[in-house]
Design a protein around this motif. Sequence first.
Motif, PDB file in Angstrom:
ATOM      1  N   LYS A  58      43.072  45.058  43.256  1.00 18.12           N
ATOM      2  CA  LYS A  58      42.152  44.428  42.105  1.00 18.12           C
ATOM      3  C   LYS A  58      41.962  45.847  41.890  1.00 18.12           C
ATOM      4  O   LYS A  58      41.722  46.314  40.941  1.00 18.12           O
ATOM      5  N   CYS A  82      45.074  46.695  38.757  1.00 19.19           N
ATOM      6  CA  CYS A  82      44.714  45.978  37.888  1.00 19.19           C
ATOM      7  C   CYS A  82      43.777  46.342  37.768  1.00 19.19           C
ATOM      8  O   CYS A  82      43.752  45.922  35.918  1.00 19.19           O
ATOM      9  N   SER A  98      43.617  47.698  33.878  1.00 13.31           N
ATOM     10  CA  SER A  98      43.516  47.545  32.854  1.00 13.31           C
ATOM     11  C   SER A  98      42.960  48.167  31.116  1.00 13.31           C
ATOM     12  O   SER A  98      43.226  47.592  30.354  1.00 13.31           O
ATOM     13  N   ASP A 142      45.011  41.721  29.177  1.00 19.28           N
ATOM     14  CA  ASP A 142      44.096  40.481  29.851  1.00 19.28           C
ATOM     15  C   ASP A 142      45.556  39.989  31.325  1.00 19.28           C
ATOM     16  O   ASP A 142      43.907  39.455  32.139  1.00 19.28           O
ATOM     17  N   LEU A 196      43.484  41.785  34.225  1.00 20.75           N
ATOM     18  CA  LEU A 196      41.990  41.504  34.058  1.00 20.75           C
ATOM     19  C   LEU A 196      42.245  39.996  34.753  1.00 20.75           C
ATOM     20  O   LEU A 196      41.422  40.778  35.531  1.00 20.75           O
ATOM     21  N   ARG A 197      43.359  39.127  34.548  1.00 25.55           N
ATOM     22  CA  ARG A 197      43.616  38.113  35.251  1.00 25.55           C
ATOM     23  C   ARG A 197      43.849  37.936  36.631  1.00 25.55           C
ATOM     24  O   ARG A 197      43.326  37.696  37.556  1.00 25.55           O
ATOM     25  N   HIS A 230      40.259  39.487  38.539  1.00 27.26           N
ATOM     26  CA  HIS A 230      39.465  38.203  38.467  1.00 27.26           C
ATOM     27  C   HIS A 230      40.539  37.475  40.168  1.00 27.26           C
ATOM     28  O   HIS A 230      39.518  36.787  40.911  1.00 27.26           O
ATOM     29  N   LYS A 234      39.710  39.001  42.961  1.00 28.74           N
ATOM     30  CA  LYS A 234      38.374  39.325  43.414  1.00 28.74           C
ATOM     31  C   LYS A 234      38.439  37.886  44.429  1.00 28.74           C
ATOM     32  O   LYS A 234      37.393  38.096  45.375  1.00 28.74           O
ATOM     33  N   HIS A 235      38.445  37.041  43.485  1.00 31.81           N
ATOM     34  CA  HIS A 235      38.667  35.231  44.068  1.00 31.81           C
ATOM     35  C   HIS A 235      38.672  35.321  45.387  1.00 31.81           C
ATOM     36  O   HIS A 235      38.243  34.604  46.565  1.00 31.81           O
ATOM     37  N   ASN A 288      36.293  36.531  48.136  1.00 37.88           N
ATOM     38  CA  ASN A 288      35.420  36.606  48.316  1.00 37.88           C
ATOM     39  C   ASN A 288      35.945  35.073  49.714  1.00 37.88           C
ATOM     40  O   ASN A 288      34.689  34.978  50.558  1.00 37.88           O
ATOM     41  N   ASP A 337      36.801  49.645  44.282  1.00 38.19           N
ATOM     42  CA  ASP A 337      36.544  50.023  42.721  1.00 38.19           C
ATOM     43  C   ASP A 337      36.415  51.723  42.335  1.00 38.19           C
ATOM     44  O   ASP A 337      36.390  51.801  41.550  1.00 38.19           O
ATOM     45  N   TYR A 348      50.486  33.634  39.665  1.00 36.29           N
ATOM     46  CA  TYR A 348      50.261  34.395  38.490  1.00 36.29           C
ATOM     47  C   TYR A 348      51.471  35.621  38.283  1.00 36.29           C
ATOM     48  O   TYR A 348      51.765  35.659  36.758  1.00 36.29           O
TER      49      TYR A 348
END
Length: 337
Positions: A201, A204, A208, A218, A221-222, A225, A228-229, A232, A250, A307
């Motif tokens: 994370k 990236c 980015s 982009d 950035l994907r 995300h 992060k998913h 979580n 971060d 990805y």
Amino acid sequence: MNKKVEIVKLTSGEISALWSTYMGDSIVVCVLTHFIDTYTDPEILPILEETILVAKKHMNEVEELFIKEKIAVPEAFKVQKHVVSKAPKLFSDMFYMQYILQMCRVGISSHTTSFTISAREDVRKMYKDFIDDASQVYNDVVNLMQEKGTFVRMPLMNYPTEIDFIEKDKFLTGWFGRRRSLLGIEVAHLMINAVQNELGKATCAGFSQVAQEQEIRDYFLRGGHLCKHILNSIHDVLGESDVPISMSWDQSVTNSKVAPFSDQLMLFIIGILSNLGMITYGTGLSVTMRRDICAMYANFIIKAGAYGEDGMDLMIERSWLEQPPQFTDRNQSANQN
């Protein structure tokens, strides 16, 4: 060298392992070059210098063997082409240490695999030395991070005080109702995957900010995300068993908008992280005894694979992806003749 060894050709496994080692260490040299140019804490400099020297040593040994065997040396990644001189600092010193830590873990694992698939005595000796080199750097970086209080240890658990046996098949469930508490081995692999996605994370996020092409920006950035998913989801599982959650990095990304590396190198690094993700998810899946966590890992593998494939497409479209060693296509050779 034993004369018997000299007349034995390298196998496909040995060639592929050596090729991958050379490629990987060329990336390490590029990344560490920027780290050494931009570090701020003098205490981490010895680790940075030790790591880049080890990577260069490995590259030189592989190159010498390839030249001796008349095998094409990979183009790989050259510092002059892929590292931007005097670029501002993109990541914190804490990120530098964490990056080296994860790199050593990967190196020890990949060198061990290469050692076990190698038949020639000189190649086995080479990889044994590589394992020792990576282990030494790992010990040094762990000791330094512990001194600084930045090393994330695995969660503690109560010592088992008696022997027990599983008697109910509910041990494997996890879809509905109350789930059993996590096993120590399950927590260990969930934590490994959490730490790796924290690194992904942060990587990236930094890339980015500085990528030259919008499409590649982009894509990074994907990737952030996706990490992060996954984080979580892992945190939810750990939280159910009251397991402490890993720290976030971060803050490891600066506000720099100047790329320290080429877009090609940054794409390749993210591709490596995607592949490592699938490997660690698969390993976690193999030791998990709860069906819901198995399904979660399987979902991670699918998403990371998709990805990573999109990243390869971006590299292929730009003629940035160097082809690994492969067997001769007999049909193509016949058609050419």
